[in-house]
Design a protein around this motif. Sequence first.
Motif, mmCIF file in Angstrom:
data_model
loop_
_atom_site.group_PDB
_atom_site.id
_atom_site.type_symbol
_atom_site.label_atom_id
_atom_site.label_comp_id
_atom_site.label_asym_id
_atom_site.label_seq_id
_atom_site.Cartn_x
_atom_site.Cartn_y
_atom_site.Cartn_z
ATOM 1 N N GLY A 189 -10.467 43.622 38.101
ATOM 2 C CA GLY A 189 -9.511 44.252 39.008
ATOM 3 C C GLY A 189 -8.211 44.693 38.363
ATOM 4 O O GLY A 189 -7.258 45.029 39.062
ATOM 5 N N TYR A 190 -8.172 44.732 37.034
ATOM 6 C CA TYR A 190 -6.948 45.127 36.337
ATOM 7 C C TYR A 190 -7.137 46.504 35.720
ATOM 8 O O TYR A 190 -8.242 46.894 35.377
ATOM 9 N N THR A 191 -6.039 47.224 35.582
ATOM 10 C CA THR A 191 -6.067 48.568 35.024
ATOM 11 C C THR A 191 -5.664 48.520 33.561
ATOM 12 O O THR A 191 -4.600 47.992 33.222
ATOM 13 N N VAL A 192 -6.501 49.067 32.696
ATOM 14 C CA VAL A 192 -6.190 49.172 31.275
ATOM 15 C C VAL A 192 -5.517 50.516 31.065
ATOM 16 O O VAL A 192 -6.114 51.562 31.290
ATOM 17 N N VAL A 193 -4.246 50.484 30.639
ATOM 18 C CA VAL A 193 -3.462 51.696 30.436
ATOM 19 C C VAL A 193 -3.718 52.284 29.052
ATOM 20 O O VAL A 193 -3.784 53.500 28.885
#
Length: 75
Positions: free
Chosen positions: A64-68
Amino acid sequence: MTKLVYQLDGLTCPSCLQKIEGALGQQAGVKTVKALFNSSKVKAQIDPSVTNADVLKKTITDLGYTVVNVRSQEA
């Protein structure tokens, strides 16, 4: 060995770090993993003959995390 640094968006608490470290630490080919709350980064050292940056990125996004951004460096 390859060193990877993932810049994340969405780290809101220290328990998020434990969740990410635990999931990545169980992946085949991951030698070390350290999540840094203040900088929203995850650092990992991997064996590139077993896994790669995309596999770990998918694990992080599945949590559920966004990798920038992802940076890689041969060790």
